[in-house]
Design a protein around this motif. Structure first.
Motif, mmCIF file in Angstrom:
data_model
loop_
_atom_site.group_PDB
_atom_site.id
_atom_site.type_symbol
_atom_site.label_atom_id
_atom_site.label_comp_id
_atom_site.label_asym_id
_atom_site.label_seq_id
_atom_site.Cartn_x
_atom_site.Cartn_y
_atom_site.Cartn_z
ATOM 1 N N LEU A 1 38.848 -24.378 -16.053
ATOM 2 C CA LEU A 1 37.855 -23.319 -15.891
ATOM 3 C C LEU A 1 37.116 -23.456 -14.563
ATOM 4 O O LEU A 1 36.813 -22.457 -13.909
ATOM 5 C CB LEU A 1 36.870 -23.334 -17.056
ATOM 6 C CG LEU A 1 37.419 -22.844 -18.392
ATOM 7 C CD1 LEU A 1 36.396 -23.077 -19.491
ATOM 8 C CD2 LEU A 1 37.810 -21.381 -18.316
ATOM 9 N N GLU A 2 36.836 -24.678 -14.169
ATOM 10 C CA GLU A 2 36.190 -24.909 -12.877
ATOM 11 C C GLU A 2 37.070 -24.402 -11.746
ATOM 12 O O GLU A 2 36.602 -23.734 -10.821
ATOM 13 C CB GLU A 2 35.915 -26.408 -12.713
ATOM 14 C CG GLU A 2 35.247 -26.765 -11.405
ATOM 15 C CD GLU A 2 35.076 -28.270 -11.275
ATOM 16 O OE1 GLU A 2 35.173 -28.761 -10.138
ATOM 17 O OE2 GLU A 2 34.855 -28.938 -12.304
ATOM 18 N N TRP A 3 38.360 -24.682 -11.804
ATOM 19 C CA TRP A 3 39.289 -24.241 -10.770
ATOM 20 C C TRP A 3 39.383 -22.716 -10.741
ATOM 21 O O TRP A 3 39.321 -22.095 -9.676
ATOM 22 C CB TRP A 3 40.673 -24.857 -11.009
ATOM 23 C CG TRP A 3 41.709 -24.378 -10.062
ATOM 24 C CD1 TRP A 3 41.826 -24.679 -8.749
ATOM 25 C CD2 TRP A 3 42.775 -23.479 -10.378
ATOM 26 N NE1 TRP A 3 42.898 -24.029 -8.216
ATOM 27 C CE2 TRP A 3 43.503 -23.277 -9.202
ATOM 28 C CE3 TRP A 3 43.183 -22.829 -11.540
ATOM 29 C CZ2 TRP A 3 44.622 -22.448 -9.151
ATOM 30 C CZ3 TRP A 3 44.293 -22.017 -11.490
ATOM 31 C CH2 TRP A 3 44.996 -21.832 -10.297
ATOM 32 N N VAL A 4 39.505 -22.108 -11.925
ATOM 33 C CA VAL A 4 39.632 -20.650 -11.990
ATOM 34 C C VAL A 4 38.364 -19.982 -11.471
ATOM 35 O O VAL A 4 38.430 -19.069 -10.649
ATOM 36 C CB VAL A 4 39.942 -20.190 -13.433
ATOM 37 C CG1 VAL A 4 39.770 -18.688 -13.585
ATOM 38 C CG2 VAL A 4 41.345 -20.603 -13.834
ATOM 39 N N LEU A 5 37.208 -20.429 -11.930
ATOM 40 C CA LEU A 5 35.968 -19.762 -11.555
ATOM 41 C C LEU A 5 35.571 -20.021 -10.105
ATOM 42 O O LEU A 5 35.232 -19.094 -9.370
ATOM 43 C CB LEU A 5 34.835 -20.189 -12.490
ATOM 44 C CG LEU A 5 34.943 -19.673 -13.927
ATOM 45 C CD1 LEU A 5 33.829 -20.252 -14.776
ATOM 46 C CD2 LEU A 5 34.906 -18.163 -13.968
ATOM 47 N N TYR A 6 35.593 -21.271 -9.689
ATOM 48 C CA TYR A 6 35.087 -21.591 -8.359
ATOM 49 C C TYR A 6 36.099 -21.319 -7.254
ATOM 50 O O TYR A 6 35.744 -20.803 -6.206
ATOM 51 C CB TYR A 6 34.611 -23.049 -8.290
ATOM 52 C CG TYR A 6 33.353 -23.281 -9.105
ATOM 53 C CD1 TYR A 6 32.216 -22.518 -8.883
ATOM 54 C CD2 TYR A 6 33.302 -24.267 -10.060
ATOM 55 C CE1 TYR A 6 31.061 -22.721 -9.613
ATOM 56 C CE2 TYR A 6 32.155 -24.487 -10.802
ATOM 57 C CZ TYR A 6 31.035 -23.708 -10.567
ATOM 58 O OH TYR A 6 29.904 -23.903 -11.284
ATOM 59 N N ASP A 7 37.354 -21.667 -7.473
ATOM 60 C CA ASP A 7 38.346 -21.504 -6.396
ATOM 61 C C ASP A 7 38.948 -20.113 -6.366
ATOM 62 O O ASP A 7 39.025 -19.477 -5.309
ATOM 63 C CB ASP A 7 39.460 -22.559 -6.541
ATOM 64 C CG ASP A 7 38.958 -23.964 -6.282
ATOM 65 O OD1 ASP A 7 37.846 -24.101 -5.713
ATOM 66 O OD2 ASP A 7 39.660 -24.923 -6.610
ATOM 67 N N LEU A 8 39.378 -19.606 -7.519
ATOM 68 C CA LEU A 8 40.061 -18.306 -7.520
ATOM 69 C C LEU A 8 39.107 -17.136 -7.520
ATOM 70 O O LEU A 8 39.248 -16.193 -6.734
ATOM 71 C CB LEU A 8 41.002 -18.230 -8.729
ATOM 72 C CG LEU A 8 42.163 -19.230 -8.742
ATOM 73 C CD1 LEU A 8 42.992 -19.037 -10.002
ATOM 74 C CD2 LEU A 8 43.027 -19.102 -7.510
ATOM 75 N N VAL A 9 38.134 -17.120 -8.423
ATOM 76 C CA VAL A 9 37.256 -15.973 -8.564
ATOM 77 C C VAL A 9 36.203 -15.915 -7.461
ATOM 78 O O VAL A 9 36.040 -14.903 -6.779
ATOM 79 C CB VAL A 9 36.578 -15.980 -9.962
ATOM 80 C CG1 VAL A 9 35.541 -14.860 -10.057
ATOM 81 C CG2 VAL A 9 37.608 -15.859 -11.067
#
Length: 128
Positions: A115-123
């Motif tokens: 979730l950290e990767w999806v929210l911070y890096d992608l979104v």
């Protein structure tokens, strides 16, 4: 349909007097402990413990005390009926619990990092 039975508590005057005596003994013991403030501590504690012991004795003579004793006996009888696990079974179950906790910790850590990767890096596009 059968009517539900009414629960009635019967308390005689003697029983109420015994319970009142218990309360008076407890209060008197505590009061004596503080009123004997000039005495040595061991004497004050002795007076307190004697008063509380008398209160406990009077309580166990009352009907409520007899019910507590009967409940304790019934509890001991029920505990004797329990089939306790062997040492091997207890060790195995403890191992299963530790393994499950470890798997859950790993799962939650992976979920958190995903979730950290999806929210911070992608979104959001934040780069660390």
């Amino acid at each position: 349909m059968s009517p539900t039975p009414q629960v009635e508590t019967v308390s005689s005057g003697a029983e109420k007097a015994k319970l009142a005596a218990v309360a008076v003994l407890v209060i008197a013991s505590i009061a004596a402990f503080y009123l004997l403030g000039q005495q040595d501590l061991w004497q004050r504690v002795l007076v307190l413990l004697l008063g509380l012991a008398m209160a406990v004795g009077v309580f166990f003579v009352s009907e409520s005390g007899k019910q507590v004793i009967a409940y304790g006996r019934d509890s001991v009888r029920e505990v004797k009926k329990v089939v306790w696990p062997t040492r091997k079974e207890a060790t195995q179950m403890t191992g299963y619990v530790f393994a499950f906790v470890l798997l859950m910790a790993l799962f939650l850590w992976l979920t958190d990092k995903s979730l950290e990767w999806v929210l911070y890096d992608l979104v959001l596009g934040w780069k660390r």
